[in-house]
Motif scaffolding. Sequence first.
Motif, PDB file in Angstrom:
ATOM      1  N   SER A  12       0.809  -1.233   0.000  1.00  0.00           N
ATOM      2  CA  SER A  12       0.000   0.000   0.000  1.00  0.00           C
ATOM      3  C   SER A  12       0.835   1.274   0.000  1.00  0.00           C
ATOM      4  CB  SER A  12      -0.957   0.010   1.198  1.00  0.00           C
ATOM      5  OG  SER A  12      -0.257  -0.164   2.412  1.00  0.00           O
ATOM      6  N   LEU A  13       2.008   1.253   0.646  1.00  0.00           N
ATOM      7  CA  LEU A  13       2.850   2.452   0.660  1.00  0.00           C
ATOM      8  C   LEU A  13       3.439   2.737  -0.719  1.00  0.00           C
ATOM      9  CD1 LEU A  13       4.639   2.038   4.105  1.00  0.00           C
ATOM     10  CD2 LEU A  13       2.962   3.794   3.489  1.00  0.00           C
ATOM     11  N   THR A  14       3.504   1.722  -1.563  1.00  0.00           N
ATOM     12  CA  THR A  14       3.928   1.913  -2.950  1.00  0.00           C
ATOM     13  C   THR A  14       2.748   2.341  -3.811  1.00  0.00           C
ATOM     14  OG1 THR A  14       5.705   0.290  -2.726  1.00  0.00           O
ATOM     15  CG2 THR A  14       4.929   0.763  -4.968  1.00  0.00           C
ATOM     16  N   GLU A  15       1.594   1.748  -3.552  1.00  0.00           N
ATOM     17  CA  GLU A  15       0.402   2.071  -4.335  1.00  0.00           C
ATOM     18  C   GLU A  15      -0.112   3.476  -4.040  1.00  0.00           C
ATOM     19  OE1 GLU A  15      -3.679  -0.184  -5.840  1.00  0.00           O
ATOM     20  OE2 GLU A  15      -2.808  -0.741  -3.912  1.00  0.00           O
ATOM     21  N   GLY A  16       0.263   4.026  -2.871  1.00  0.00           N
ATOM     22  CA  GLY A  16      -0.139   5.387  -2.530  1.00  0.00           C
ATOM     23  C   GLY A  16      -1.463   5.471  -1.802  1.00  0.00           C
ATOM     24  N   TYR A  17      -1.812   4.428  -1.085  1.00  0.00           N
ATOM     25  CA  TYR A  17      -3.075   4.325  -0.340  1.00  0.00           C
ATOM     26  C   TYR A  17      -3.246   5.478   0.645  1.00  0.00           C
ATOM     27  CZ  TYR A  17      -6.360   1.957   2.957  1.00  0.00           C
ATOM     28  OH  TYR A  17      -7.402   1.625   3.781  1.00  0.00           O
ATOM     29  N   HIS A  18      -4.393   6.130   0.595  1.00  0.00           N
ATOM     30  CA  HIS A  18      -4.771   7.102   1.632  1.00  0.00           C
ATOM     31  C   HIS A  18      -6.287   7.269   1.611  1.00  0.00           C
ATOM     32  CE1 HIS A  18      -5.602  10.855  -0.800  1.00  0.00           C
ATOM     33  NE2 HIS A  18      -4.885  10.198  -1.691  1.00  0.00           N
ATOM     34  N   SER A  19      -6.821   8.051   2.540  1.00  0.00           N
ATOM     35  CA  SER A  19      -8.269   8.266   2.656  1.00  0.00           C
ATOM     36  C   SER A  19      -9.028   6.942   2.728  1.00  0.00           C
ATOM     37  CB  SER A  19      -8.789   9.113   1.486  1.00  0.00           C
ATOM     38  OG  SER A  19      -8.149  10.366   1.451  1.00  0.00           O
ATOM     39  N   MET A  20      -8.518   6.047   3.583  1.00  0.00           N
ATOM     40  CA  MET A  20      -9.136   4.729   3.812  1.00  0.00           C
ATOM     41  C   MET A  20      -9.233   3.888   2.537  1.00  0.00           C
ATOM     42  SD  MET A  20     -12.119   5.776   6.543  1.00  0.00           S
ATOM     43  CE  MET A  20     -12.610   4.079   6.823  1.00  0.00           C
ATOM     44  N   GLY A  21      -8.346   4.151   1.609  1.00  0.00           N
ATOM     45  CA  GLY A  21      -8.319   3.361   0.386  1.00  0.00           C
ATOM     46  C   GLY A  21      -9.255   3.850  -0.701  1.00  0.00           C
ATOM     47  N   PRO A  26       0.445   7.772  -5.286  1.00  0.00           N
ATOM     48  CA  PRO A  26       1.748   7.126  -5.090  1.00  0.00           C
ATOM     49  C   PRO A  26       2.933   8.087  -5.168  1.00  0.00           C
ATOM     50  CG  PRO A  26       0.880   6.632  -7.260  1.00  0.00           C
ATOM     51  CD  PRO A  26      -0.221   7.332  -6.521  1.00  0.00           C
ATOM     52  N   TYR A  27       4.002   7.708  -4.495  1.00  0.00           N
ATOM     53  CA  TYR A  27       5.229   8.520  -4.506  1.00  0.00           C
ATOM     54  C   TYR A  27       5.798   8.652  -5.906  1.00  0.00           C
ATOM     55  CZ  TYR A  27       8.009   4.144  -4.579  1.00  0.00           C
ATOM     56  OH  TYR A  27       8.570   2.932  -4.910  1.00  0.00           O
ATOM     57  N   THR A  28       5.412   7.739  -6.795  1.00  0.00           N
ATOM     58  CA  THR A  28       5.954   7.760  -8.152  1.00  0.00           C
ATOM     59  C   THR A  28       5.503   8.985  -8.944  1.00  0.00           C
ATOM     60  OG1 THR A  28       4.159   6.197  -8.676  1.00  0.00           O
ATOM     61  CG2 THR A  28       6.360   5.289  -8.378  1.00  0.00           C
ATOM     62  N   ILE A  29       4.428   9.631  -8.509  1.00  0.00           N
ATOM     63  CA  ILE A  29       3.982  10.862  -9.189  1.00  0.00           C
ATOM     64  C   ILE A  29       5.060  11.939  -9.058  1.00  0.00           C
ATOM     65  CG2 ILE A  29       2.314  12.763  -9.160  1.00  0.00           C
ATOM     66  CD1 ILE A  29       0.198  10.736  -8.246  1.00  0.00           C
ATOM     67  N   THR A  41      13.107  10.644 -21.313  1.00  0.00           N
ATOM     68  CA  THR A  41      12.018   9.682 -21.150  1.00  0.00           C
ATOM     69  C   THR A  41      12.091   9.042 -19.772  1.00  0.00           C
ATOM     70  OG1 THR A  41      12.079   9.170 -23.522  1.00  0.00           O
ATOM     71  CG2 THR A  41      10.911   7.612 -22.087  1.00  0.00           C
ATOM     72  N   VAL A  42      11.013   9.140 -19.013  1.00  0.00           N
ATOM     73  CA  VAL A  42      10.922   8.524 -17.692  1.00  0.00           C
ATOM     74  C   VAL A  42       9.758   7.538 -17.718  1.00  0.00           C
ATOM     75  CG1 VAL A  42      10.504   8.886 -15.228  1.00  0.00           C
ATOM     76  CG2 VAL A  42      11.887  10.536 -16.518  1.00  0.00           C
ATOM     77  N   ASP A  43      10.067   6.268 -17.557  1.00  0.00           N
ATOM     78  CA  ASP A  43       9.051   5.219 -17.596  1.00  0.00           C
ATOM     79  C   ASP A  43       9.022   4.536 -16.226  1.00  0.00           C
ATOM     80  OD1 ASP A  43       7.310   3.189 -18.130  1.00  0.00           O
ATOM     81  OD2 ASP A  43       8.573   2.173 -19.608  1.00  0.00           O
ATOM     82  N   ILE A  44       7.993   4.821 -15.436  1.00  0.00           N
ATOM     83  CA  ILE A  44       7.875   4.221 -14.107  1.00  0.00           C
ATOM     84  C   ILE A  44       6.596   3.390 -14.043  1.00  0.00           C
ATOM     85  CG2 ILE A  44       7.708   4.599 -11.622  1.00  0.00           C
ATOM     86  CD1 ILE A  44       9.236   7.135 -11.884  1.00  0.00           C
ATOM     87  N   ASN A  45       6.766   2.134 -13.712  1.00  0.00           N
ATOM     88  CA  ASN A  45       5.636   1.219 -13.531  1.00  0.00           C
ATOM     89  C   ASN A  45       5.394   1.062 -12.032  1.00  0.00           C
ATOM     90  OD1 ASN A  45       3.723  -0.799 -13.521  1.00  0.00           O
ATOM     91  ND2 ASN A  45       5.099  -2.400 -14.273  1.00  0.00           N
ATOM     92  N   ASN A  46       4.272   1.567 -11.542  1.00  0.00           N
ATOM     93  CA  ASN A  46       3.942   1.401 -10.131  1.00  0.00           C
ATOM     94  C   ASN A  46       3.207   0.074  -9.954  1.00  0.00           C
ATOM     95  OD1 ASN A  46       2.420   1.521  -7.555  1.00  0.00           O
ATOM     96  ND2 ASN A  46       3.307   3.566  -7.441  1.00  0.00           N
TER      97      ASN A  46
END
Length: 204
Positions: A12-21, A26-29, A41-46
């Motif tokens: 969940s800390l990678t997915e960016g979970y907040h507000s009770m889901g 995500p931090y990747t933003i 080119t920046v290609d990030i797969n969350n």
Amino acid sequence: MSSIRILAFGASLTEGYHSMGYKFHPYTIRLSQLLRSLFETVDINNAGVSGEAILSGTMLPRLKQLLSSAKNKYDWVLILAGTNDTVRDQQKASIIFDTYKLLINECHKHEARVLAMTLPETVFPRDYPLDVQRQEFNRLLKEELISKNNINNIVVLDVDKLLPQHSLSQNERQQIWDDELHLTPKGYDQLGQLIDDALKPYIT
């Protein structure tokens, strides 16, 4: 280098979970925004999956599939995983870490470098028995991996130290912590900044 490919892997800390889901940020933003100043080119797969644990039996196969099915190899895999094992499930830290090392090995098989992150604080204070396994996991991670920094294509980011919870004032805590386990969008942006700071010496 004009491009960089990154896999963000964890729960969940990678997915960016907040507000009770109900919402995710995500931090990747923030990380993507920062990396665009360095790369064309920046290609990030969350690949964060809320609720998943290292010992769930799904995390390692999922990582293998993500790495083997990638059309182009990832340069880096960012791993933030283990909170569900250590805090929610109260599994033994040494057993968790043994499987965690298999995640790292899988990344290296696919020629990806690894940013390994310690686990941040949760609702439990450091002197509370239910926080013992999280602290022990972090100790093992730092003890075994910091000495291998860059030598074995591993970089350690001490999120536990750099993104605290219990030492903050109530106002500070409310700004970056959404609940006792997950961050606010501002907190996830801070994590993205910390990751960018950790990667910079190795990508510039």
